[in-house]
Design an enzyme around this catalytic site. Structure first.
Site, PDB file in Angstrom:
ATOM      1  N   SER A 120       8.958   0.128   7.035  1.00 24.99           N
ATOM      2  CA  SER A 120      10.323   0.324   6.338  1.00 24.99           C
ATOM      3  C   SER A 120      10.448   1.976   6.084  1.00 24.99           C
ATOM      4  O   SER A 120      11.749   2.147   6.038  1.00 24.99           O
ATOM      5  CB  SER A 120       9.877   0.017   4.896  1.00 24.99           C
ATOM      6  OG  SER A 120       8.737   0.654   4.195  1.00 24.99           O
ATOM      7  N   GLY A 203       2.507  -0.460   7.506  1.00 23.42           N
ATOM      8  CA  GLY A 203       3.145  -0.834   6.181  1.00 23.42           C
ATOM      9  C   GLY A 203       2.019  -0.931   5.450  1.00 23.42           C
ATOM     10  O   GLY A 203       1.217   0.005   5.221  1.00 23.42           O
ATOM     11  N   SER A 204       2.113  -1.859   4.250  1.00 21.39           N
ATOM     12  CA  SER A 204       1.158  -2.058   3.187  1.00 21.39           C
ATOM     13  C   SER A 204      -0.161  -2.615   3.549  1.00 21.39           C
ATOM     14  O   SER A 204      -0.337  -3.363   4.683  1.00 21.39           O
ATOM     15  CB  SER A 204       1.697  -3.099   2.076  1.00 21.39           C
ATOM     16  OG  SER A 204       1.965  -4.365   2.623  1.00 21.39           O
ATOM     17  N   GLU A 227      -1.511   0.238  10.654  1.00 24.71           N
ATOM     18  CA  GLU A 227      -1.739   1.267  10.008  1.00 24.71           C
ATOM     19  C   GLU A 227      -1.295   1.114   8.486  1.00 24.71           C
ATOM     20  O   GLU A 227      -0.029   0.553   8.464  1.00 24.71           O
ATOM     21  CB  GLU A 227      -0.835   2.457  10.559  1.00 24.71           C
ATOM     22  CG  GLU A 227      -1.164   3.915  10.323  1.00 24.71           C
ATOM     23  CD  GLU A 227       0.096   4.429  10.095  1.00 24.71           C
ATOM     24  OE1 GLU A 227       0.909   4.866  11.183  1.00 24.71           O
ATOM     25  OE2 GLU A 227       0.326   4.960   9.194  1.00 24.71           O
ATOM     26  N   CYS A 264       2.932   7.850   5.141  1.00 18.42           N
ATOM     27  CA  CYS A 264       1.656   7.498   5.019  1.00 18.42           C
ATOM     28  C   CYS A 264       0.669   8.613   5.031  1.00 18.42           C
ATOM     29  O   CYS A 264      -0.506   8.502   4.679  1.00 18.42           O
ATOM     30  CB  CYS A 264       1.383   6.734   6.475  1.00 18.42           C
ATOM     31  SG  CYS A 264       1.979   7.572   8.024  1.00 18.42           S
TER      32      CYS A 264
HETATM   33  P1  NAP Z   1       4.979  -4.366   3.729  1.00 21.95           P
HETATM   34  O1  NAP Z   1       5.177  -5.196   2.621  1.00 21.95           O
HETATM   35  O2  NAP Z   1       3.636  -4.480   4.318  1.00 21.95           O
HETATM   36  O3  NAP Z   1       6.059  -5.013   5.103  1.00 21.95           O
HETATM   37  C1  NAP Z   1       5.765  -4.739   6.401  1.00 21.95           C
HETATM   38  C2  NAP Z   1       6.248  -5.856   7.252  1.00 21.95           C
HETATM   39  O4  NAP Z   1       5.174  -6.576   7.117  1.00 21.95           O
HETATM   40  C3  NAP Z   1       7.436  -6.261   6.741  1.00 21.95           C
HETATM   41  O5  NAP Z   1       7.870  -7.017   8.106  1.00 21.95           O
HETATM   42  C4  NAP Z   1       7.063  -7.646   5.977  1.00 21.95           C
HETATM   43  O6  NAP Z   1       8.169  -8.475   6.171  1.00 21.95           O
HETATM   44  C5  NAP Z   1       5.780  -7.986   6.635  1.00 21.95           C
HETATM   45  N1  NAP Z   1       4.836  -8.583   5.900  1.00 21.95           N
HETATM   46  C6  NAP Z   1       4.321  -8.008   4.442  1.00 21.95           C
HETATM   47  N2  NAP Z   1       3.450  -8.762   3.984  1.00 21.95           N
HETATM   48  C7  NAP Z   1       3.253  -9.869   4.758  1.00 21.95           C
HETATM   49  C8  NAP Z   1       2.218 -10.771   4.622  1.00 21.95           C
HETATM   50  N3  NAP Z   1       1.488 -11.136   3.835  1.00 21.95           N
HETATM   51  N4  NAP Z   1       2.426 -11.790   5.781  1.00 21.95           N
HETATM   52  C9  NAP Z   1       3.111 -11.593   6.942  1.00 21.95           C
HETATM   53  N5  NAP Z   1       4.147 -10.750   6.788  1.00 21.95           N
HETATM   54  C10 NAP Z   1       3.953  -9.595   5.989  1.00 21.95           C
HETATM   55  O7  NAP Z   1       5.444  -2.834   4.019  1.00 21.95           O
HETATM   56  P2  NAP Z   1       6.863  -2.152   3.352  1.00 21.95           P
HETATM   57  O8  NAP Z   1       7.869  -3.058   2.701  1.00 21.95           O
HETATM   58  O9  NAP Z   1       7.250  -1.239   4.325  1.00 21.95           O
HETATM   59  O10 NAP Z   1       6.493  -1.532   1.965  1.00 21.95           O
HETATM   60  C11 NAP Z   1       5.741  -1.862   0.998  1.00 21.95           C
HETATM   61  C12 NAP Z   1       4.289  -1.180   0.430  1.00 21.95           C
HETATM   62  O11 NAP Z   1       3.825  -0.836   1.873  1.00 21.95           O
HETATM   63  C13 NAP Z   1       4.652   0.154   0.004  1.00 21.95           C
HETATM   64  O12 NAP Z   1       4.860   0.144  -1.390  1.00 21.95           O
HETATM   65  C14 NAP Z   1       3.643   0.998   0.459  1.00 21.95           C
HETATM   66  O13 NAP Z   1       2.544   0.750  -0.508  1.00 21.95           O
HETATM   67  C15 NAP Z   1       3.173   0.523   1.932  1.00 21.95           C
HETATM   68  N6  NAP Z   1       3.628   1.275   2.967  1.00 21.95           N
HETATM   69  C16 NAP Z   1       2.565   2.079   3.674  1.00 21.95           C
HETATM   70  C17 NAP Z   1       3.181   2.724   4.828  1.00 21.95           C
HETATM   71  C18 NAP Z   1       1.946   3.635   5.679  1.00 21.95           C
HETATM   72  O14 NAP Z   1       2.466   4.151   6.526  1.00 21.95           O
HETATM   73  N7  NAP Z   1       0.839   3.546   5.163  1.00 21.95           N
HETATM   74  C19 NAP Z   1       4.482   2.474   5.265  1.00 21.95           C
HETATM   75  C20 NAP Z   1       5.255   1.693   4.660  1.00 21.95           C
HETATM   76  C21 NAP Z   1       4.598   1.020   3.340  1.00 21.95           C
HETATM   77  P3  NAP Z   1       8.439  -9.110   4.739  1.00 21.95           P
HETATM   78  O15 NAP Z   1       9.244  -8.083   3.954  1.00 21.95           O
HETATM   79  O16 NAP Z   1       9.706 -10.087   5.274  1.00 21.95           O
HETATM   80  O17 NAP Z   1       7.336 -10.057   3.958  1.00 21.95           O
END
Ligand code: NAP
Length: 490
Positions: A120, A203-204, A227, A264
């Site tokens: 994201s 992502g998360s 990551e 991140c």
């Molecule tokens: P996210 O919720 O982890 O989503 C990233 C991708 O993974 C999306 O395509 C999402 O699709 C998919 N996804 C998420 N949970 C899943 C599951 N249980 N099963 C299958 N696919 C899954 O990350 P985000 O939307 O970017 O942000 C949410 C949180 O992630 C933030 O609040 C932050 O804490 C963390 N984040 C961390 C970093 C880093 O670099 N460390 C970067 C960005 C975000 P769907 O949305 O369709 O479920």
């Protein structure tokens, strides 16, 4: 009636494309990556406009990110073309333990079709044309991209450009597949597909761990390079603070709040030893953060998560809000500095939770021992930052050595944000920062994630892959009897 491709069709086509693409020379892969970079650069204005609309990130930031993405594509192509990253190794003669004549050759071959999850917070650099895609293509793999739903239009526009490049170069269109379905379920189905051989994710922790677990439960488990969460601790030492707190405060405030803290490598924890210099630093940092207004986050889910975890921190009896409280809209985040004593931090594991956004926790230590204890307690991190001078190195030598062991990248008198794309970069760390600390997600060595080792013993020349044939027709660097060389073998 228009038939949309099923997941099975998409992955099967990507596999067929892989059977052809894996034979392309390293230089041929570099040519593809260069052409993609050129095409993205010439469509920059349109792409930036779409991404700005979808992500709330400002155009200047997106321009920098797109430039970085193009550099990434080109530099990974260059690394592939040089060949070092594939570790082609030849041992001939009596170089083995048995002292008899041997002919053993090792190369790295592409692992197969790679599933790439767009991030994201980086609509370009860690999404459809980003580091995972670039490194997988450089490795000779084909990719199936699960777009991030928060910037689907950007992802689609980029994929269209990349597909046009494939057509111009007369390469199979399914070398790059962009799923039409950006849902969670589509991502899960993708990871479960038997023809998917590896996964790249940013992502998360919840998302990354869920996909990792699914991949390990398959009949044939596959590697997932995820990551995830990191709080990137910054350790402040008194002599350096006394010397240059005002100068450092501005840089640190920028790192805490840049892109609304959605990096991140955002510094989420700052650890200092009680001293007049720490007091001065604290008041300067609070004043600086108070001048930065609330701003819109990438998507509502991230804003909700920010508000929830910020409040959880503030509700604790052990914490104190240092920055001014002000109203912020439900899709925004507000720069926040919260203080806690080292003793309370050590007793409460939940304070290590990553709050994605412009929040930092200032942890006050009574002495050096508490600081060391915190370093020992830290979960896996992408980075650690040490702010110190030569006097601190003398006064706190042991603490500095121990702190330097935390995190995949250790920064001296800087900030953890701003990850350079270069061969010596390591963007990785112990769990939960990543699922595999042996590999980097940034820099051309990221290519190594998508290869498997293949060894040939006494094979006929014409059946060997070109990188390990006697004639070095690809003009790459190879290790021959433990010496790097570009020469042919007699
Ligand atoms: P996210 O919720 O982890 O989503 C990233 C991708 O993974 C999306 O395509 C999402 O699709 C998919 N996804 C998420 N949970 C899943 C599951 N249980 N099963 C299958 N696919 C899954 O990350 P985000 O939307 O970017 O942000 C949410 C949180 O992630 C933030 O609040 C932050 O804490 C963390 N984040 C961390 C970093 C880093 O670099 N460390 C970067 C960005 C975000 P769907 O949305 O369709 O479920």
């Amino acid at each position: 009636m228009i038939q949309t491709a099923t997941m099975g069709d998409s992955v099967a086509n990507a596999y067929q494309a892989f059977l052809a693409y894996r034979n392309l020379s390293y230089a041929g892969r570099a040519k593809l990556l260069n052409h993609i970079a050129d095409a993205l650069a010439s469509n920059a204005n349109d792409l930036i406009a779409i991404a700005a609309e979808e992500t709330n990130l400002n155009p200047a930031r997106l321009k920098t990110e797109l430039n970085r993405t193009c550099f990434q594509l080109r530099s990974y192509g260059e690394a592939a073309a040089k060949g070092l990253v594939f570790d082609n190794t030849i041992d001939v003669g009596t170089t083995g333990n048995s002292q008899v004549n041997i002919d053993i050759r090792k190369t790295v071959v592409p692992i197969g079709v790679v599933a790439v999850f767009g991030a994201s917070n980086f609509p370009f650099a860690y999404s459809t044309p980003g580091g995972d895609t670039a490194s997988a293509l450089a490795a000779g793999c084909t990719v199936v991209i699960k777009p991030h739903p928060a910037h689907f239009k950007t992802s689609l526009a980029v994929a269209k450009i990349m597909k046009e490049v494939l057509a111009q170069l007369h390469l199979p269109g399914s070398i790059i597949t962009h799923l039409e379905d950006a849902s969670t379920e589509a991502g899960i189905e993708l990871v479960k597909h038997p023809l998917i051989k590896a996964v790249g994710f940013t992502g998360s922790l919840n998302g990354g761990k869920a996909l990792y677990d699914i991949a390990q439960q398959r009949v044939q488990p596959i590697p997932v390079f995820a990551e995830m969460g990191s709080v990137n601790p910054v350790f402040l030492f008194p002599n350096r603070l006394a010397q240059s707190a005002p100068k450092y405060v501005g840089v640190l405030a920028g790192a805490i709040t840049g892109s609304v803290g959605q990096f991140c490598t955002q510094p989420g924890i700052i650890v200092g030893i009680d001293s007049p210099a720490l007091e001065q630093f604290k008041s300067l940092l609070v004043a600086d953060l108070n001048t930065i207004p609330p701003a819109k986050m990438l998507h509502q889910g991230i804003a909700d998560s920010f508000a929830k975890y910020r409040q959880l921190f503030l509700d604790k009896t052990t914490t104190e809000l240092l920055t001014k409280e002000q109203y912020f809209e439900h899709d925004m985040a507000i720069p926040t500095l919260i203080e806690v004593s080292a003793a309370d931090f050590i007793n409460d594991n939940s304070l290590q939770h990553e709050v994605f956004g412009p929040v930092s926790l200032l942890v006050r230590c009574a002495n050096e021992q508490e600081m060391v204890q915190i370093a020992y307690l830290m979960k896996g991190q992408l980075t650690t930052t040490i702010v110190a001078n030569h006097l601190d190195v003398e006064d706190y030598k042991e603490a500095i050595h121990l702190i330097a062991e935390v995190g995949g990248r250790v920064i001296w008198n800087g900030v953890p944000t701003g990850v350079e794309v270069c061969l010596s970069m390591h963007h990785g760390g112990d769990f939960p920062a990543t699922t595999d600390s042996r590999f980097t997600a940034v820099g051309a060595d990221a290519i190594k994630r998508w290869g498997k080792i293949k060894c040939y013993q006494n094979f006929p020349q014409e059946l060997l892959p070109p990188p390990v044939q006697n004639k070095n027709s690809w003009q790459i660097w190879r290790r021959i009897n433990n010496e790097y060389s570009k020469s042919d073998l007699d």
